[in-house]
Enzyme design. Structure first.
Site, PDB file in Angstrom:
ATOM      1  N   GLY A 175       0.830  -1.195   0.000  1.00  9.10           N
ATOM      2  CA  GLY A 175       0.000   0.000   0.000  1.00  9.10           C
ATOM      3  C   GLY A 175       0.863   1.242   0.000  1.00  9.10           C
TER       4      GLY A 175
ATOM      5  CG  HIS B 297       0.097   7.007   5.517  1.00 12.12           C
ATOM      6  ND1 HIS B 297       1.241   7.475   6.124  1.00 12.12           N
ATOM      7  CD2 HIS B 297       0.273   5.663   5.375  1.00 12.12           C
ATOM      8  CE1 HIS B 297       2.067   6.476   6.337  1.00 12.12           C
ATOM      9  NE2 HIS B 297       1.511   5.360   5.901  1.00 12.12           N
TER      10      HIS B 297
END
Length: 167
Positions: A45, A139
């Site tokens: 990812g 994030h």
């Protein structure tokens, strides 16, 4: 094109990302470049903020997994709206190289998002896919997986990183 990945303690990793409003060739190229970068770095990812693009987009690719869902997933303007169960998973991060720790996450999630063309999508995910989505989603809000560790584990990780990080 391979992109540079920001590494902890870079302050840009802590910035909250902005919503994507333009679904165009630039976004498609960014997603493709992120995928190339992620694969070259042996990740599953990568979020746009990790490559210094503070927008709400990330990718997950489980093509090499032996079990569970496989394939490339792209999430633009995602929103996790449901989460049930618990799962502990050993996580690592391309922005925190050399560190891996067990993190508690939701086992099942629902994510509403847009694809690269702006079309609304819904995905029910569980296990590794759910963990990867939650990790990358963090994030977008400036959260790193080490922030989800206990205070003691976080202190040990920061001490370990302190030896590796050159400022």
């Amino acid at each position: 094109m391979r992109l540079d990945i920001l590494e902890y303690p870079d302050k840009r990793l802590r910035k909250v990302s902005e919503a994507v409003t333009r679904f165009d060739a630039d976004l498609a190229k960014l997603l493709d470049d992120m995928h190339e970068t992620m694969l070259a770095s042996h990740g599953i990812g990568l979020a746009a903020p990790q490559v210094d693009r503070p927008i709400r987009a990330f990718i997950v690719d489980l093509s090499l997994q032996e079990e569970g869902p496989r394939g490339r997933y792209e999430f633009v303007n995602p929103r996790i709206s449901e989460g049930t169960g618990k799962i502990a998973f050993d996580e690592g991060c391309l922005s925190v190289p050399g560190v891996g720790e067990s993190v508690n996450r939701k086992k099942h999630i629902r994510v509403d998002y847009q694809d690269r063309t702006g079309k609304a999508q819904v995905l029910q995910a569980e296990d590794l896919l759910a963990v990867a989505i939650q990790h990358e989603y963090d994030h977008l809000d400036g959260i790193l997986f080490v922030d989800r560790l206990s205070a003691i584990k976080r202190a040990l990780v920061k001490r370990k990183l302190g030896r590796q990080v050159t400022l």
